[in-house]
Every structure is written in structure tokens, then in C-alpha cells.
Design an enzyme around this catalytic site. Sequence first.
Site, PDB file in Angstrom:
ATOM      1  N   SER A  29      12.428  69.473  55.916  1.00 20.87           N
ATOM      2  CA  SER A  29      11.606  68.300  55.586  1.00 20.87           C
ATOM      3  C   SER A  29      10.386  68.165  56.490  1.00 20.87           C
ATOM      4  O   SER A  29      10.453  68.450  57.696  1.00 20.87           O
ATOM      5  CB  SER A  29      12.472  67.050  55.736  1.00 20.87           C
TER       6      SER A  29
ATOM      7  N   GLU B  62       9.532  65.495  57.596  1.00 21.55           N
ATOM      8  CA  GLU B  62       9.917  64.515  58.613  1.00 21.55           C
ATOM      9  C   GLU B  62      10.127  65.195  59.972  1.00 21.55           C
ATOM     10  O   GLU B  62      10.043  64.542  61.005  1.00 21.55           O
ATOM     11  CB  GLU B  62      11.209  63.799  58.210  1.00 21.55           C
TER      12      GLU B  62
ATOM     13  N   TYR C  76      17.698  61.209  61.037  1.00 20.46           N
ATOM     14  CA  TYR C  76      17.581  62.082  59.867  1.00 20.46           C
ATOM     15  C   TYR C  76      16.771  63.333  60.221  1.00 20.46           C
ATOM     16  O   TYR C  76      17.193  64.465  59.932  1.00 20.46           O
ATOM     17  CB  TYR C  76      16.906  61.323  58.714  1.00 20.46           C
TER      18      TYR C  76
HETATM   19  P1  NDP Z   1      18.657  62.508  47.017  1.00 20.85           P
HETATM   20  O1  NDP Z   1      18.995  61.480  48.046  1.00 20.85           O
HETATM   21  O2  NDP Z   1      18.146  62.076  45.690  1.00 20.85           O
HETATM   22  O3  NDP Z   1      19.969  63.404  46.745  1.00 20.85           O
HETATM   23  C1  NDP Z   1      20.878  63.718  47.762  1.00 20.85           C
HETATM   24  C2  NDP Z   1      22.074  64.419  47.163  1.00 20.85           C
HETATM   25  O4  NDP Z   1      23.010  64.731  48.211  1.00 20.85           O
HETATM   26  C3  NDP Z   1      22.864  63.584  46.136  1.00 20.85           C
HETATM   27  O5  NDP Z   1      23.274  64.432  45.082  1.00 20.85           O
HETATM   28  C4  NDP Z   1      24.060  63.112  46.933  1.00 20.85           C
HETATM   29  O6  NDP Z   1      25.194  62.823  46.140  1.00 20.85           O
HETATM   30  C5  NDP Z   1      24.309  64.351  47.776  1.00 20.85           C
HETATM   31  N1  NDP Z   1      25.188  64.095  48.921  1.00 20.85           N
HETATM   32  C6  NDP Z   1      25.079  63.129  49.855  1.00 20.85           C
HETATM   33  N2  NDP Z   1      26.086  63.198  50.729  1.00 20.85           N
HETATM   34  C7  NDP Z   1      26.885  64.241  50.331  1.00 20.85           C
HETATM   35  C8  NDP Z   1      28.071  64.797  50.833  1.00 20.85           C
HETATM   36  N3  NDP Z   1      28.682  64.329  51.915  1.00 20.85           N
HETATM   37  N4  NDP Z   1      28.594  65.871  50.175  1.00 20.85           N
HETATM   38  C9  NDP Z   1      28.002  66.368  49.079  1.00 20.85           C
HETATM   39  N5  NDP Z   1      26.856  65.882  48.559  1.00 20.85           N
HETATM   40  C10 NDP Z   1      26.302  64.817  49.172  1.00 20.85           C
HETATM   41  O7  NDP Z   1      17.642  63.528  47.693  1.00 20.85           O
HETATM   42  P2  NDP Z   1      16.421  64.365  47.034  1.00 20.85           P
HETATM   43  O8  NDP Z   1      16.881  64.961  45.774  1.00 20.85           O
HETATM   44  O9  NDP Z   1      15.212  63.541  47.089  1.00 20.85           O
HETATM   45  O10 NDP Z   1      16.212  65.495  48.138  1.00 20.85           O
HETATM   46  C11 NDP Z   1      16.954  66.704  48.096  1.00 20.85           C
HETATM   47  C12 NDP Z   1      17.015  67.297  49.491  1.00 20.85           C
HETATM   48  O11 NDP Z   1      15.705  67.557  49.968  1.00 20.85           O
HETATM   49  C13 NDP Z   1      17.648  66.389  50.549  1.00 20.85           C
HETATM   50  O12 NDP Z   1      18.327  67.227  51.455  1.00 20.85           O
HETATM   51  C14 NDP Z   1      16.468  65.727  51.228  1.00 20.85           C
HETATM   52  O13 NDP Z   1      16.815  65.346  52.543  1.00 20.85           O
HETATM   53  C15 NDP Z   1      15.476  66.867  51.195  1.00 20.85           C
HETATM   54  N6  NDP Z   1      14.079  66.505  51.177  1.00 20.85           N
HETATM   55  C16 NDP Z   1      13.628  65.616  50.228  1.00 20.85           C
HETATM   56  C17 NDP Z   1      12.295  65.322  50.129  1.00 20.85           C
HETATM   57  C18 NDP Z   1      11.783  64.355  49.115  1.00 20.85           C
HETATM   58  O14 NDP Z   1      10.642  63.893  49.279  1.00 20.85           O
HETATM   59  N7  NDP Z   1      12.543  64.046  48.067  1.00 20.85           N
HETATM   60  C19 NDP Z   1      11.314  65.967  51.033  1.00 20.85           C
HETATM   61  C20 NDP Z   1      11.905  66.905  51.966  1.00 20.85           C
HETATM   62  C21 NDP Z   1      13.225  67.162  52.014  1.00 20.85           C
HETATM   63  P3  NDP Z   1      25.426  61.356  45.475  1.00 20.85           P
HETATM   64  O15 NDP Z   1      24.679  61.391  44.168  1.00 20.85           O
HETATM   65  O16 NDP Z   1      26.898  61.325  45.313  1.00 20.85           O
HETATM   66  O17 NDP Z   1      24.878  60.341  46.434  1.00 20.85           O
HETATM   67  P1  GDR Z   2      10.250  58.937  53.907  1.00 22.69           P
HETATM   68  O1  GDR Z   2      10.192  58.146  52.519  1.00 22.69           O
HETATM   69  O2  GDR Z   2      10.814  58.127  55.006  1.00 22.69           O
HETATM   70  O3  GDR Z   2       8.885  59.525  54.121  1.00 22.69           O
HETATM   71  O4  GDR Z   2      11.319  60.074  53.596  1.00 22.69           O
HETATM   72  P2  GDR Z   2      10.159  56.587  52.198  1.00 22.69           P
HETATM   73  O5  GDR Z   2       9.642  56.485  50.823  1.00 22.69           O
HETATM   74  O6  GDR Z   2      11.451  55.925  52.510  1.00 22.69           O
HETATM   75  O7  GDR Z   2       9.065  56.012  53.247  1.00 22.69           O
HETATM   76  C1  GDR Z   2       7.716  56.452  53.208  1.00 22.69           C
HETATM   77  C2  GDR Z   2       6.870  55.544  54.105  1.00 22.69           C
HETATM   78  O8  GDR Z   2       6.760  54.262  53.478  1.00 22.69           O
HETATM   79  C3  GDR Z   2       6.938  53.268  54.493  1.00 22.69           C
HETATM   80  N1  GDR Z   2       7.394  52.011  53.879  1.00 22.69           N
HETATM   81  C4  GDR Z   2       8.553  51.822  53.243  1.00 22.69           C
HETATM   82  N2  GDR Z   2       9.563  52.692  52.941  1.00 22.69           N
HETATM   83  C5  GDR Z   2      10.612  52.200  52.234  1.00 22.69           C
HETATM   84  N3  GDR Z   2      11.590  53.062  51.897  1.00 22.69           N
HETATM   85  N4  GDR Z   2      10.698  50.904  51.845  1.00 22.69           N
HETATM   86  C6  GDR Z   2       9.717  49.985  52.132  1.00 22.69           C
HETATM   87  O9  GDR Z   2       9.803  48.813  51.794  1.00 22.69           O
HETATM   88  C7  GDR Z   2       8.587  50.481  52.849  1.00 22.69           C
HETATM   89  N5  GDR Z   2       7.434  49.900  53.275  1.00 22.69           N
HETATM   90  C8  GDR Z   2       6.723  50.834  53.906  1.00 22.69           C
HETATM   91  C9  GDR Z   2       7.958  53.894  55.437  1.00 22.69           C
HETATM   92  O10 GDR Z   2       7.956  53.200  56.698  1.00 22.69           O
HETATM   93  C10 GDR Z   2       7.428  55.316  55.506  1.00 22.69           C
HETATM   94  O11 GDR Z   2       6.396  55.415  56.432  1.00 22.69           O
HETATM   95  C11 GDR Z   2      11.322  60.794  52.366  1.00 22.69           C
HETATM   96  C12 GDR Z   2      12.775  61.179  52.056  1.00 22.69           C
HETATM   97  O12 GDR Z   2      12.822  61.745  50.761  1.00 22.69           O
HETATM   98  C13 GDR Z   2      13.283  62.192  53.050  1.00 22.69           C
HETATM   99  O13 GDR Z   2      14.564  62.652  52.647  1.00 22.69           O
HETATM  100  C14 GDR Z   2      12.318  63.367  53.087  1.00 22.69           C
HETATM  101  O14 GDR Z   2      12.735  64.328  54.014  1.00 22.69           O
HETATM  102  C15 GDR Z   2      10.923  62.878  53.431  1.00 22.69           C
HETATM  103  O15 GDR Z   2      10.517  61.942  52.452  1.00 22.69           O
HETATM  104  C16 GDR Z   2       9.900  64.001  53.453  1.00 22.69           C
END
Ligand code: NDP
Ligand code: GDR
Length: 340
Positions: free
Chosen positions: A127, A129, A151
Site C-alpha cells: 500500500s 500508506e 495498518y
Molecule cells: P476490503 O476491505 O474491501 O477487503 C478486504 C478483504 O479481506 C475482505 O474480503 C475481507 O473479508 C477480507 N478479510 C479480512 N479479514 C480477514 C481474515 N482474517 N481472513 C480472511 N479474509 C479476511 O479491501 P480492498 O478490496 O479495498 O483492498 C484489497 C487489499 O488491498 C487489502 O489488503 C488492502 O489493504 C490493500 N490495498 C487497498 C487499497 C485501496 O485503495 N483499496 C490500496 C492499497 C492496498 P470480509 O468480507 O469477510 O470482511
Molecule cells: P486511506 O483511505 O486511509 O487513504 O486508506 P480513507 O478513504 O479512509 O481516507 C483517505 C483520507 O481521507 C481523510 N478523511 C476521511 N477518511 C474517512 N475514512 N472518513 C472521513 O470522514 C474522513 N474525512 C477525511 C482521511 O483522514 C485520509 O487522509 C485507503 C485504504 O483502502 C487502505 O487499505 C489502503 O492501503 C490505502 O487507501 C492506500
Amino acid sequence: MRKALITGITGQDGAYLSRFLLQRGYAVHGLLRRSASADVIGERLRWLGVIDDVVLHDGNLTDLSSAVRVVREIQPDEVYNLGAQSFVHASWQQPLLTGTVTGMGAVNVLEALRLECPTARFYQASSSEMFGKIQQEIQTERTPFYPRSPYAAAKLYAHWMTINYRESFGLHTSCGILFNHESPLRGIEFVTRKITDAVARIKLGTAREVKLGNIHAKRDWGHAADYVRAMWMMLQQDKPDDYVVATGRSTSIEEFCGMAFGYVGLDWHEFVKTDSHLLRPAEVEVLHGDAGKAREKLGWTPAIKLEDMVAEMVEADLQRHRARSTVVMPGIADLGKVAH
Ligand code: NDP
Ligand code: GDR
């Protein structure tokens, strides 16, 4: 027929990746954690019309024996480790769980592969992050990391362990350092979907405002459908490697509000309130990626523009709220008092 195993198959990326791989003729298997909400857990796969085409296997990332069992049974060609506790804000409240699932969980899958299927190719969902308190204005694969949350620290551990398994055991393991990517299937707690959901409810007259935290933060937002293609491309390379995946455009939360409210003809200033309870203990103020390596080596470029994605997300939330079939993808109001 090539076989793929996806952890996190029920999440946003898992659903898009399943559809992408099925379209390419893969047999798609997923690890499914036990839930009391089994009837709604596959909602994203259902939304994309692929729920009946994937094979789900009981298991949990925290349980090495289930990872070993599933890998032994399937003998996958490709494994995508997308499962995680992925909500940064929640990671301060649940640091140990986040470390166990998001960090150690990846190692459980790597161990299962080393023991049962060492020829499989492995993708780790790293990520942006991990860049955290950024050390360079534009982040690349060579930018030093500075994680700012439990995280991000957990992701960094999984990232380096993935590289370690490549260098120590010769496994074909790659890390995608993906910047934020969104879609209509984004979890409701993330800021983009929280905003588009609020826009729909305000437009339809069922809400009057939305509370946000730091609206000055900036993110490099792409579309999940584009980003899962990059994951697959990484595993098609002869040599495993690590790649940044980003659009190269950084946009503030305020600007995102302007686009989303503007799409339905509303002025966001009238509806967005800030709430200090939504601020994080440590903030990642700005992220801005350079995906030059992915472009040159993989031939990857994003196809979907931010403005088009915002429109798609608002339209999807309008459709959901008009239908009022919100049991499976609840609106913020339905989440009660959980502080997101
Ligand atoms: P989501 O939160 O939408 O999905 C997470 C998935 O992980 C769900 O299917 C969840 O299952 C599963 N999960 C959680 N805990 C467990 C566990 N203990 N055992 C098995 N499965 C589990 O994430 P995204 O699809 O957005 O992201 C996919 C991956 O990419 C994640 O690892 C995230 O951290 C990473 N990532 C995401 C980014 C983004 O912007 N979306 C950017 C960079 C990295 P359940 O449905 O049961 O909760
Ligand atoms: P992020 O996504 O932390 O970048 O992680 P999120 O959308 O939660 O926050 C993005 C930014 O928005 C600011 N923010 C708020 N965020 C949330 N959730 N709710 C609010 O009300 C709000 N107001 C302002 C946050 O402070 C932050 O700066 C996502 C996840 O998908 C991670 O799993 C992944 O790794 C990273 O993106 C890349």
C-alpha cells in the site's frame, strides 16, 4: 485451465479481480472467512454477477492450517493476497488484530505456498500508506517508507516478508504498491464512498449533511477495475518484482466533494461539516505516485478518469437509495454510532 486463489475475495478488489480473471478463463477460488452474515457477505461478487462462478473455501488468514489446507487442495497457479483489516482509522483501535491479519496473515499464505505449492506465483497487496509521512514529493519504488499507522506498519512487514520469500526461497512473489483506488463497491467507511453515499441521500432528501475529518488531505485516486489489471500483469512477468500503481494525479478531499456534489448540482460547502472526532492520531497528508515503472515494464496505464469514477459512484449510490434495497450495502445512517 489456470487456477487462481484470492484471499479477500469478498472485498472491493477481490470482486473486481474475480471478474477480470473469469473473463480470461481462469478457475477462480477464494478464501472466505466464517461470518454470521453469510447471506450478504458475497454482495460485491453478486453485484458484478460472478458469485456463482467462483469457488469459495472456508478459511481465515490468521489460521495457518486453513491456508495450508486450501493451497494443498487447489494447487493454484497464481495467488493474490488481498485479505486484510484494510481500514486505516480502525487500525489504531485494533492494532494487534491489524498486525495479525494484515501482517502475519500474508506470512501464513507464503508459508502455505512454500510448503504445499512453491511453483505458484504470489501477489501481495502492498500500500501507498507505507510511504506515510512522505520522504519525497512524488513516490516511486525507491522512495523510503515512513508508516504512520498500525495498518501501514503491518503492511510494511508483509511487504518485506514477501520480498524475503522471493530472495530466501526463490518463490515468484511480487508486491503491488497500490495507491488509493475506489469504485461503487468501495466500503462505506472510506471517504470517497462516504461522500458519494451522502450525496445520493442528500439529493434524495433523506439526509441533510455529512461529517468528515481532515478535508485538506490529498490522495492519488484511481479505479479498482484498472488496478486489478495491474495485479494480474505483475504475475505474468517471468521475473517477480515490485511496482507502484498510481494515476499520478493528487486530489484533496475538498476537491472530491466538489466533484461529487457538483455532479448532482449541489454546492458541497452547504452540506459538508467537519468533526474533530474524525481526525486520525497521525495523518498521511498527501500521497502522489509515479507509476512509470509499471508503465514501462508492464505496459499498464489507467483507463478511467477520476471525474468518470465519481459520476459512476454517485449514480450507483442514487440507484441503491432509490431502490431502498440497502440491507446489503447500508448507508452511513444505518451504521449507527460507529465513528467513521
Ligand atoms: P476490503 O476491505 O474491501 O477487503 C478486504 C478483504 O479481506 C475482505 O474480503 C475481507 O473479508 C477480507 N478479510 C479480512 N479479514 C480477514 C481474515 N482474517 N481472513 C480472511 N479474509 C479476511 O479491501 P480492498 O478490496 O479495498 O483492498 C484489497 C487489499 O488491498 C487489502 O489488503 C488492502 O489493504 C490493500 N490495498 C487497498 C487499497 C485501496 O485503495 N483499496 C490500496 C492499497 C492496498 P470480509 O468480507 O469477510 O470482511
Ligand atoms: P486511506 O483511505 O486511509 O487513504 O486508506 P480513507 O478513504 O479512509 O481516507 C483517505 C483520507 O481521507 C481523510 N478523511 C476521511 N477518511 C474517512 N475514512 N472518513 C472521513 O470522514 C474522513 N474525512 C477525511 C482521511 O483522514 C485520509 O487522509 C485507503 C485504504 O483502502 C487502505 O487499505 C489502503 O492501503 C490505502 O487507501 C492506500
